[in-house]
Scaffold this motif. Structure first.
Motif, PDB file in Angstrom:
ATOM      1  N   PHE A  73      -1.703 -18.969   6.570  1.00 26.66           N
ATOM      2  CA  PHE A  73      -0.769 -19.060   5.446  1.00 26.66           C
ATOM      3  C   PHE A  73       0.428 -18.073   5.418  1.00 26.66           C
ATOM      4  CE2 PHE A  73      -5.033 -20.243   3.415  1.00 26.66           C
ATOM      5  CZ  PHE A  73      -4.735 -21.555   3.063  1.00 26.66           C
ATOM      6  N   THR A  75       3.936 -17.316   4.164  1.00 26.81           N
ATOM      7  CA  THR A  75       4.881 -17.534   3.228  1.00 26.81           C
ATOM      8  C   THR A  75       6.192 -17.082   3.534  1.00 26.81           C
ATOM      9  OG1 THR A  75       3.145 -17.607   1.563  1.00 26.81           O
ATOM     10  CG2 THR A  75       5.233 -17.652   0.592  1.00 26.81           C
ATOM     11  N   HIS A 103      -2.645 -23.336  -0.491  1.00 25.45           N
ATOM     12  CA  HIS A 103      -2.240 -22.134  -0.567  1.00 25.45           C
ATOM     13  C   HIS A 103      -2.579 -21.747  -2.010  1.00 25.45           C
ATOM     14  CE1 HIS A 103       0.842 -18.906  -1.409  1.00 25.45           C
ATOM     15  NE2 HIS A 103      -0.041 -18.107  -0.452  1.00 25.45           N
ATOM     16  N   HIS A 106      -6.200 -21.382  -2.995  1.00 25.16           N
ATOM     17  CA  HIS A 106      -6.701 -20.057  -2.723  1.00 25.16           C
ATOM     18  C   HIS A 106      -6.132 -19.339  -3.542  1.00 25.16           C
ATOM     19  CE1 HIS A 106      -9.326 -20.781   0.665  1.00 25.16           C
ATOM     20  NE2 HIS A 106      -8.224 -21.673   1.078  1.00 25.16           N
ATOM     21  N   GLN A 107      -4.934 -19.472  -3.953  1.00 24.50           N
ATOM     22  CA  GLN A 107      -4.162 -18.217  -4.697  1.00 24.50           C
ATOM     23  C   GLN A 107      -4.869 -18.123  -6.195  1.00 24.50           C
ATOM     24  OE1 GLN A 107      -1.852 -17.615  -7.243  1.00 24.50           O
ATOM     25  NE2 GLN A 107      -1.661 -15.752  -6.440  1.00 24.50           N
ATOM     26  N   GLN A 110      -8.235 -16.589  -5.845  1.00 24.91           N
ATOM     27  CA  GLN A 110      -8.279 -15.023  -5.575  1.00 24.91           C
ATOM     28  C   GLN A 110      -7.400 -14.336  -6.777  1.00 24.91           C
ATOM     29  OE1 GLN A 110      -9.584 -14.068  -2.441  1.00 24.91           O
ATOM     30  NE2 GLN A 110      -9.492 -12.023  -3.737  1.00 24.91           N
ATOM     31  N   GLN A 111      -6.674 -15.059  -7.256  1.00 25.08           N
ATOM     32  CA  GLN A 111      -5.952 -14.281  -8.593  1.00 25.08           C
ATOM     33  C   GLN A 111      -7.104 -14.006  -9.441  1.00 25.08           C
ATOM     34  OE1 GLN A 111      -2.578 -14.124  -8.897  1.00 25.08           O
ATOM     35  NE2 GLN A 111      -2.622 -12.659 -10.670  1.00 25.08           N
ATOM     36  N   ALA A 113     -10.196 -13.548  -9.277  1.00 23.51           N
ATOM     37  CA  ALA A 113     -11.126 -12.574  -8.797  1.00 23.51           C
ATOM     38  C   ALA A 113     -10.371 -11.234  -8.746  1.00 23.51           C
ATOM     39  CB  ALA A 113     -11.734 -13.023  -7.395  1.00 23.51           C
ATOM     40  N   ASN A 114      -9.145 -11.235  -8.222  1.00 26.41           N
ATOM     41  CA  ASN A 114      -8.499  -9.862  -8.322  1.00 26.41           C
ATOM     42  C   ASN A 114      -8.035  -9.170  -9.664  1.00 26.41           C
ATOM     43  OD1 ASN A 114      -8.870 -10.046  -5.467  1.00 26.41           O
ATOM     44  ND2 ASN A 114      -6.712 -10.057  -5.222  1.00 26.41           N
ATOM     45  N   ARG A 117     -11.199  -7.770 -10.986  1.00 26.52           N
ATOM     46  CA  ARG A 117     -11.534  -6.733 -10.645  1.00 26.52           C
ATOM     47  C   ARG A 117     -10.846  -5.454 -11.007  1.00 26.52           C
ATOM     48  NH1 ARG A 117     -11.142  -8.360  -4.321  1.00 26.52           N
ATOM     49  NH2 ARG A 117     -11.857  -6.330  -3.572  1.00 26.52           N
ATOM     50  N   LEU A 118      -9.737  -5.717 -10.980  1.00 30.45           N
ATOM     51  CA  LEU A 118      -8.702  -4.672 -11.768  1.00 30.45           C
ATOM     52  C   LEU A 118      -9.027  -4.393 -13.049  1.00 30.45           C
ATOM     53  CD1 LEU A 118      -5.062  -5.971 -10.533  1.00 30.45           C
ATOM     54  CD2 LEU A 118      -6.109  -4.217  -9.947  1.00 30.45           C
ATOM     55  N   ARG A 125     -12.232   3.216 -15.502  1.00 26.62           N
ATOM     56  CA  ARG A 125     -11.525   4.500 -15.554  1.00 26.62           C
ATOM     57  C   ARG A 125     -11.588   4.815 -17.176  1.00 26.62           C
ATOM     58  NH1 ARG A 125      -6.857   3.020 -12.473  1.00 26.62           N
ATOM     59  NH2 ARG A 125      -6.243   2.026 -14.123  1.00 26.62           N
ATOM     60  N   ARG A 129     -12.824   8.282 -18.742  1.00 26.20           N
ATOM     61  CA  ARG A 129     -12.092   9.189 -19.848  1.00 26.20           C
ATOM     62  C   ARG A 129     -12.771   9.436 -21.131  1.00 26.20           C
ATOM     63  NH1 ARG A 129      -6.405   6.974 -20.655  1.00 26.20           N
ATOM     64  NH2 ARG A 129      -6.301   6.855 -18.342  1.00 26.20           N
TER      65      ARG A 129
END
Ligand SMILES: Nc1nc2c(ncn2[C@@H]2O[C@H](COP(=O)(O)OP(=O)(O)O)[C@@H](O)[C@H]2O)c(=O)[nH]1
Ligand SMILES: [Mg+2]
Lengths: 516, 174
Positions: A73, A75, A103, A106-107, A110-111, A113-114, A117-118, A125, A129
């Motif tokens: 891929f 780009t 693409h 997959h994008q 993955q988007q 999933a990410n 995770r974020l 965090r 805190r």
């Protein structure tokens, strides 16, 4: 398997419709030789043979090697492609194919999933805190609780202290009240008035000492006490201590001793007043709390440090009480349980003084095992030689004895006797002491003193009767009456002269000189 | 005027700001929106070096490591240097950089690199202590604390990499 032409062309056309391949051939300098396919789809339209492809297909940089390559891929400004590079001799065949659909698929996968995770990381965090905040909160709360408890304890101690002080004051105060009442009764005797006045004076002095103690403590705590370090004679200080302490110990039938190590220098440099106070406090306490056995003072010296240890055979101090025993307003001996009452300030002052002298205090004790308090203070040896003269003030020169003479003093007031002894001896007189009229008569006749000081209100035989008896028995030396009552009542044929109490020592000395 | 080209790969965990750093460097732009990079995204930027030399940096923004597929090492072939990026608000991304650097050095040999500790503008969420940072500087050469959002240190870091590549690959131009 061989495909019929129709199937083959169908597959080919479908593949090329979907992937829209574009092929080009370049030399090893990356210059284009020829091409085939949908160039416009990849922004490669308008090619001229010999064009440098580095700018138009930057993905080629670094990938023109010996092996075929596939880059899935890629780009660029013109969408996402799949790139195949085939080396052929000194040329390269490059195929680019559309990969945007795949693409995109997959994008999106993955988007999601990410992003999850974020989110998770952000959550972690936040949790961390939050945990830190909770930690801070718990800590702050604990600290607050601790402060509250301390404040409560301080408050309790102060109340205890006030209770103790009022107890301490009550005894002398009630004796002042009672004796004052007695003195003021209409039909009270002169003797009663005198006794009352003495008792009141004693009680007042006692109260004064209490107040002094409290003030000392307050001054120490406020840091108002200053050190005065001078060379002084350790032996002399210890003599004074013995003079003060030995009678107190003897009164309670306790043994008392001061043990001085050989190494201890004659003169040391330190604040002798501080040291004196420390020793008086510690020994006073030890004698006060010890009911049998004895009290000992061990003095040693090494490396410029003076070490004084007060050892007693008293009740000892429980381990759990030892830490707070030096706290102001606290004492270990529980007055409530019938222990000897007294303020706990003595020890605080002692500790304060020791610290002021840059020293330390060490306490070793167990309940029922006696007590050893060691004070270590810096006290370097001094090269100065001990001064000959006494530290106490000399009587003025004009009151010194003109010739050797012995004075008999008859009084039952120990304070007056001590005072008279100090001044008479230092003025150069010899001295005899009698504590009642009978003793005075006996001693006067036995030793023929050059002068007699006679208190009128003496026990056993009143002073005036004793004086008459002496005159009757041919005693010729002057007899001076000491009296708190009206002088005019005295028989001036018996007495040579009189002095009114309270006696001022210079006047006494002057009067003695007049008659010798 | 001399013109050289060099391929540079940007490596780091996902969402540390690789794409944003390139976007800042090439187009001087920034977007808060996160768009996951798949495969590789290629951009170019000319940097002027000393001695009237221009270096065309071909920046390969390689997709971050993820659970489904590791980094595609085919993308790294032929690189002249690396931009290693970690996210200062996620200290775990530093170890991802460590792994990526080891793997690529193993495969393609040691190359000039710069380390970007990114998102410096997010001070409240910052997880890397001064002490950790000091240790990073011992471990990695050329550590820059950057922000793709404000642009802090981005040009400085990439310019430094350009210099190093030129020194190594085109020594005659210096
Ligand atoms: N505040 C801040 N956010 C940033 C910075 N760099 C990137 N981001 C954000 O972080 C997210 C991921 O950035 P991106 O460049 O896509 O990361 P990549 O996966 O490494 O390419 C995006 O939402 C960006 O807006 C920065 O320096 N400061
Ligand atoms: Mg990206």
């Amino acid at each position: 398997m061989t495909f019929p032409e129709s199937v083959r062309s169908y597959l080919e056309s479908d593949y090329s419709t979907q992937r829209r391949p574009f092929c080009f051939q370049i030399d090893s300098d990356c210059r284009v030789l020829d091409w085939w396919g949908d160039a416009d789809n990849y922004g490669l339209g308008g090619l001229t043979a010999g064009d440098d492809m580095v700018d138009r297909a930057p993905f080629l940089i670094g990938h023109l090697g010996a092996d075929a390559e596939k880059l899935p891929f890629v780009t660029t400004g013109n969408g996402t492609v799949e790139v195949h590079i085939f080396p052929e001799g000194d040329r390269y065949f490059v195929i680019v194919m559309d990969a945007s659909d795949e693409h995109r698929f997959h994008q999106q996968r993955q988007q999601t999933a990410n992003e999850l995770r974020l989110l998770h990381a952000a959550q972690q965090r936040l949790i961390a805190r939050q945990r830190a905040l909770i930690g801070d909160l718990v800590e702050a709360k604990t600290e607050l609780e601790h402060r509250r408890k301390e404040a409560e304890r301080a408050n309790e101690s102060k109340s205890e202290f006030i209770a103790m002080m009022s107890h301490e004051f009550r005894t002398p105060l009630s004796s002042i009240v009672n004796y004052a009442d007695l003195a003021l009764e209409d039909d009270t005797s002169v003797e009663n008035i005198r006794k009352s006045a003495e008792a009141i004076s004693r009680a007042a002095r006692h109260m004064n000492r209490l107040v002094e103690t409290v003030l000392d403590e307050a001054r120490l705590e406020a840091g108002q006490v200053r050190l005065h370090e001078t060379p002084f004679e350790l032996n002399r200080l210890l003599d004074d201590i013995a003079t003060i302490m030995a009678p107190l110990a003897a009164e309670k039938q306790l043994s008392f001793g001061i043990y001085l190590e050989d190494r201890v220098p004659e003169m040391v440099v330190a604040d002798d007043a501080c040291l004196r106070q420390i020793l008086i406090n510690l020994l006073g306490n030890a004698i006060k709390f010890t009911e049998s056995g004895g009290v000992r003072l061990d003095v040693s010296w090494a490396d410029d440090v003076l070490r004084v240890a007060v050892v007693d055979t008293g009740p000892g101090i429980a381990i759990e009480d030892q830490e707070r025993i030096f706290d102001a307003f606290e004492r270990a001996a529980d007055t409530s349980a019938g222990g000897t009452p007294g303020t706990g300030l003595g020890l605080t002052i002692t500790l304060g003084l020791a610290r002021l002298m840059r020293g330390e205090i060490d306490l070793v004790s167990e309940r029922g095992e006696g007590c050893k308090v060691t004070v270590m203070v810096p006290a370097p040896a001094s090269a100065e030689t001990p001064a000959e003269e006494t530290a106490l003030p000399e009587p003025a020169i004009e009151y010194r004895a003109m010739r050797p003479a012995t004075i008999l003093v008859c009084d039952d007031d120990e304070d007056l006797l001590a005072l008279a002894e100090y001044y008479l001896l230092r003025a150069g007189y010899g001295m005899l002491i009698a504590r009642d009229g009978r003793e005075a008569v006996d001693k006067a006749l036995a030793y023929s003193p050059d002068l007699v000081l006679m208190d009128i209100n003496t026990p056993r035989l009143p002073g005036s009767d004793a004086a008459s008896e002496l005159r009757a028995k041919g005693f010729k030396a002057p007899i001076i009456a000491l009296t708190a009552s009206d002088i005019r009542k005295l028989d001036m044929k018996t007495f040579t002269n009189s002095l009114r109490k309270p006696i001022q020592m210079p006047r006494l000395l002057a009067r003695i000189q007049d008659h010798l | 005027m001399n013109q050289f080209s060099a391929k540079v790969c940007i490596l780091g965990d996902f969402a540390v700001g690789k794409t944003s750093t390139v976007e800042r460097f090439v187009n001087n732009q920034f977007s808060e929106k996160y768009l996951t990079t798949i495969g590789v995204k290629i951009d170019t930027k000319d940097v002027s070096l000393s001695g009237d030399v221009t270096l065309k940096l071909v920046l390969w923004d390689v997709a971050g490591t993820d659970r489904f597929s590791g980094v595609e090492f085919a993308y790294l072939r032929g690189a002249s240097g690396y931009i290693l990026v970690a996210d200062g608000t996620r200290s775990r991304t530093i170890s991802a950089v460590r792994t990526l650097k080891e793997q690529s050095f193993d495969r393609y040999g040691e190359l000039p690199s710069v380390f970007l500790l990114n998102k410096a503008d997010l001070t409240r969420e910052w997880e890397v202590s001064d002490e950790d940072q000091r240790r990073l500087s011992e471990e990695f050469a050329n550590v820059y604390v950057t922000s793709a959002k404000t642009g802090d240190n981005v040009t400085a870091a990439l310019g430094r990499l350009g210099e190093m590549i030129a020194e190594r690959d085109f020594p005659k131009t210096q």
